[in-house]
Write an enzyme that holds these catalytic residues in place. Structure first.
Site, mmCIF file in Angstrom:
data_model
loop_
_atom_site.group_PDB
_atom_site.id
_atom_site.type_symbol
_atom_site.label_atom_id
_atom_site.label_comp_id
_atom_site.label_asym_id
_atom_site.label_seq_id
_atom_site.Cartn_x
_atom_site.Cartn_y
_atom_site.Cartn_z
ATOM 1 N N PHE A 262 0.829 -1.206 0.000
ATOM 2 C CA PHE A 262 0.000 0.000 0.000
ATOM 3 C C PHE A 262 0.866 1.260 0.000
ATOM 4 O O PHE A 262 0.431 2.331 -0.415
ATOM 5 C CB PHE A 262 -0.957 0.007 1.202
ATOM 6 C CG PHE A 262 -0.314 0.310 2.520
ATOM 7 C CD1 PHE A 262 -0.268 1.614 2.995
ATOM 8 C CD2 PHE A 262 0.250 -0.696 3.291
ATOM 9 C CE1 PHE A 262 0.327 1.903 4.219
ATOM 10 C CE2 PHE A 262 0.847 -0.411 4.510
ATOM 11 C CZ PHE A 262 0.895 0.892 4.977
ATOM 12 N N LYS A 263 2.114 1.144 0.422
ATOM 13 C CA LYS A 263 2.994 2.305 0.492
ATOM 14 C C LYS A 263 3.363 2.838 -0.898
ATOM 15 O O LYS A 263 3.849 3.954 -1.022
ATOM 16 C CB LYS A 263 4.231 1.975 1.314
ATOM 17 C CG LYS A 263 3.836 1.735 2.764
ATOM 18 C CD LYS A 263 4.972 1.391 3.660
ATOM 19 C CE LYS A 263 4.418 1.176 5.076
ATOM 20 N NZ LYS A 263 5.442 0.900 6.040
#
Length: 202
Positions: A112-113
């Site tokens: 998700f980063k």
């Protein structure tokens, strides 16, 4: 819009200065002086926009010293076709009748980063041109896994930057270690350290 420090509310800097600095001189985080207010009509318009259009609209509210062309460069570069597995970048997928999920794993490292670390290099290079004038940027990262690979991927071969990631030698998964140690890019480096994540940060 101006940004102040969580440790000194007399600080007042532009968005690009806050991005270029990373943290304020006294070690505080930069936060906006105020939160922009969106009307119901604004929100409705965002619902029908694609991810890039939404990003430009929201970032434009916070990065008021960026021109439209600079925001276009940042967003279009970060979320260009082919960088994310889904053309929607972060698709909302219907699970069943009343449940939908937002997929944040479609980026190049499946973390998700990627959502933030694909655009950060663009924001940083634009900010550096406004504030740092020909200085090279060296980014030091401590990671326990996902952040390291996502940061390496985001900053690989970005002109005027170097990135070095520290990770605990026995504190990341075999896949994460392989992702980091095989990272391509002329400006990237990875260093395993004995100890845990806190030691990597130190």
């Amino acid at each position: 819009m101006f940004y102040t420090s969580t440790r000194d509310n007399s600080v007042k800097v532009s968005a690009s200065k806050a991005i270029a600095d990373g943290i304020s001189k006294e070690g505080g985080l930069y936060i906006p002086e105020s939160i922009p207010v969106l009307s119901a009509e604004d929100i409705k318009a965002l619902c029908s926009a694609d991810y890039k259009e939404r990003a430009k609209k929201v970032l434009g509210l916070y990065l008021t010293d960026f021109s439209k062309e600079e925001l276009d460069y940042c967003v279009d570069g970060a979320y260009a076709d082919g960088k994310f597995a889904s053309k929607a970048v972060a698709p909302v997928v219907k699970l069943h009748d009343n449940v939908s999920i937002l997929e944040l794993f479609q980026g190049p490292t499946c973390a998700f980063k990627d959502m933030a670390l694909q655009i950060l290099p663009y924001l940083l290079t634009v900010s550096a041109k406004k504030n740092l004038k020909d200085k090279e940027i060296v980014i030091l990262v401590a990671t326990s896994g996902d952040t390291g690979k996502a940061a390496l991927e985001g900053f690989k071969d970005v002109a005027g930057t170097k990135i070095l990631v520290f990770y605990p030698v026995d504190g990341v998964s075999p896949m994460q270690k392989l992702q980091m140690t095989t990272q391509e890019g002329a400006n990237v480096g990875v260093c395993a350290i004995e100890g845990n994540f806190d030691d990597a940060q130190t």
